[in-house]
Design a protein around this motif. Structure first.
Motif, PDB file in Angstrom:
ATOM      1  N   ARG A  93       0.761  -1.030   0.180  1.00 35.15           N
ATOM      2  CA  ARG A  93      -0.041  -0.128  -0.267  1.00 35.15           C
ATOM      3  C   ARG A  93       0.860   1.373   0.112  1.00 35.15           C
ATOM      4  NH1 ARG A  93      -4.946  -1.813  -1.591  1.00 35.15           N
ATOM      5  NH2 ARG A  93      -5.999  -3.480  -0.320  1.00 35.15           N
ATOM      6  N   LYS A  94       1.859   1.214   0.785  1.00 34.61           N
ATOM      7  CA  LYS A  94       2.719   2.454   1.037  1.00 34.61           C
ATOM      8  C   LYS A  94       3.521   2.501  -0.462  1.00 34.61           C
ATOM      9  CE  LYS A  94       6.779   4.359   3.455  1.00 34.61           C
ATOM     10  NZ  LYS A  94       6.071   5.602   3.435  1.00 34.61           N
ATOM     11  N   ILE A  95       4.063   1.810  -0.959  1.00 36.65           N
ATOM     12  CA  ILE A  95       4.744   2.121  -2.425  1.00 36.65           C
ATOM     13  C   ILE A  95       3.989   2.295  -3.317  1.00 36.65           C
ATOM     14  CG2 ILE A  95       6.900   0.794  -1.810  1.00 36.65           C
ATOM     15  CD1 ILE A  95       5.834  -1.672  -3.520  1.00 36.65           C
ATOM     16  N   GLY A  96       2.571   1.518  -3.317  1.00 31.31           N
ATOM     17  CA  GLY A  96       1.535   2.083  -4.277  1.00 31.31           C
ATOM     18  C   GLY A  96       1.319   3.676  -4.352  1.00 31.31           C
ATOM     19  N   LYS A  97       1.599   3.871  -3.023  1.00 35.69           N
ATOM     20  CA  LYS A  97       0.961   5.521  -2.955  1.00 35.69           C
ATOM     21  C   LYS A  97       1.941   6.398  -3.175  1.00 35.69           C
ATOM     22  CE  LYS A  97      -0.729   8.801   0.667  1.00 35.69           C
ATOM     23  NZ  LYS A  97      -1.206   8.816   2.167  1.00 35.69           N
ATOM     24  N   ASP A  98       3.372   6.031  -2.741  1.00 39.43           N
ATOM     25  CA  ASP A  98       4.505   7.022  -2.628  1.00 39.43           C
ATOM     26  C   ASP A  98       5.497   6.600  -3.962  1.00 39.43           C
ATOM     27  OD1 ASP A  98       3.383   8.165  -0.417  1.00 39.43           O
ATOM     28  OD2 ASP A  98       4.679   6.801   0.864  1.00 39.43           O
ATOM     29  N   ASN A  99       5.714   5.321  -4.150  1.00 40.38           N
ATOM     30  CA  ASN A  99       6.855   4.976  -5.207  1.00 40.38           C
ATOM     31  C   ASN A  99       6.389   3.778  -6.075  1.00 40.38           C
ATOM     32  OD1 ASN A  99       8.579   5.573  -2.222  1.00 40.38           O
ATOM     33  ND2 ASN A  99       9.377   6.460  -3.850  1.00 40.38           N
ATOM     34  N   PRO A 100       5.266   4.079  -7.154  1.00 38.66           N
ATOM     35  CA  PRO A 100       4.707   2.940  -7.681  1.00 38.66           C
ATOM     36  C   PRO A 100       5.711   2.348  -8.735  1.00 38.66           C
ATOM     37  CG  PRO A 100       3.316   5.089  -8.070  1.00 38.66           C
ATOM     38  CD  PRO A 100       4.794   5.174  -7.298  1.00 38.66           C
TER      39      PRO A 100
END
Length: 331
Positions: free
Chosen positions: A186-193
């Motif tokens: 969820r975090k990388i999808g939001k910040d670093n796709p």
């Protein structure tokens, strides 16, 4: 590579003993004589199969040669897929040697193991595929976005319903490691796709490779007579896993990344394997605790002294009389 060697051995042993001239006329040669054999239609079908397998072997050999190519310093090639494979080699071995995966390799997977694994896979793929959908137009994600061919979420839902019933969502229990994995996605999808590339590659290509073997082991170990409960291992949208993996690697290698970005993707691929290892370990611990609890309950039940109905009645009568006596005394 194994399938390619098998095919080469088969053709060398003349399991396809016909040439183009003979097959078009419906004849094939055996022992130096022309023998009326397969019909032209069957021979043509065999030729098509032969060409298809030859092409598969060619693609597999190309991929094998590319993966094996090294420069003078011993570093992996410049392609991102090759670099991920090299960077995660040790982690891959560790993942295969977790207790859960060793049970699979021995063909000893149990129903409780498989059910808790499905629960965790559901949470992981739900997060991964929702983030891929949300970032499908991102320049790093778009080339490797294949929802029709690769999506696992619906397959996992069917498997969970088969084992847990229609209210399966209320019965899904996962360990802390699974929640950490989900939160990372969820975090990388939001910040670093762009880092989703590492997770998609390690998950989907693993499913298309070793996952196919694990599906057969699961069916045999659990004694399943049909494919129900095994949807996760099926890819109806992929006619040739080997060709699709070649396409996927090619698409992933086309993603434009700076050297710094590529280094971060490699670190994320290593992290993806570590998260998987933690999930496997936590699942096994969860199963061990459950098993020990069940054994303790059974042992306790076995050590209880059986009470006869007469003794139960006597004890109940005494309690009743004592209660009445206490009430009268209070009055």
């Amino acid at each position: 590579m194994w399938s390619c060697c098998w095919f080469r051995n088969m053709t060398q042993r003349s399991h396809f003993p016909f040439d183009s001239a003979a097959t078009t006329s419906g004849w094939y040669k055996r022992g130096g004589r022309g023998v009326r054999g397969y019909s032209g239609a069957i021979a043509k079908k065999r030729q098509l199969l032969l060409r298809e397998r030859t092409e598969d072997c060619r693609l597999l050999n190309m991929e094998t040669l590319k993966s094996a190519r090294k420069d003078d310093s011993g570093e992996a090639g410049r392609d991102l897929s090759e670099q991920i494979k090299a960077a995660t080699k040790e982690n891959h071995i560790r993942a295969e040697n977790t207790e859960l995966m060793l049970s699979y390799q021995k063909g000893q997977i149990t129903l409780p193991q498989y059910k808790v694994l499905l629960c965790s896979l559901y949470e992981i793929y739900k997060a991964l595929e929702e983030e891929l959908d949300r970032n499908s137009s991102h320049p790093a994600v778009a080339p490797i976005y294949f929802p029709q061919e690769l999506s696992r979420l619906e397959s996992l839902e069917r498997d969970l319903e088969y084992f847990f019933g229609q209210d399966w969502k209320k019965r899904v229990i996962v360990p802390a490691a699974t929640h950490r994995y989900e939160q990372r996605l969820r975090k990388i999808g939001k910040d670093n796709p762009e880092l989703l590339v590492a997770h998609a590659y390690t998950r989907y290509l693993g499913d298309l490779s070793g996952g196919q073997v694990l599906g057969k082991i699961t069916q045999k170990s659990l004694g399943l007579s049909s494919k129900e409960g095994l949807s996760f291992f099926s890819f109806p949208g992929v006619s040739s896993p080997n060709r699709f993996k070649q396409l996927y690697r090619s698409r992933m290698n086309s993603v434009e990344l700076t050297e710094e970005e590529k280094a971060v993707v490699l670190e994320e691929a290593v992290a993806a394997f570590e998260l998987n290892i933690q999930v496997f370990d936590d699942l096994q611990k969860m199963l061990s605790i459950t098993t020990e609890t069940d054994i303790s309950k059974r042992s306790l039940a076995a050590t209880r002294v059986p009470v006869s109905p007469i003794l139960q009645f006597t004890i109940g009568l005494c309690v009743a009389l004592a209660t009445i006596g206490a009430g009268m005394y209070a009055l």
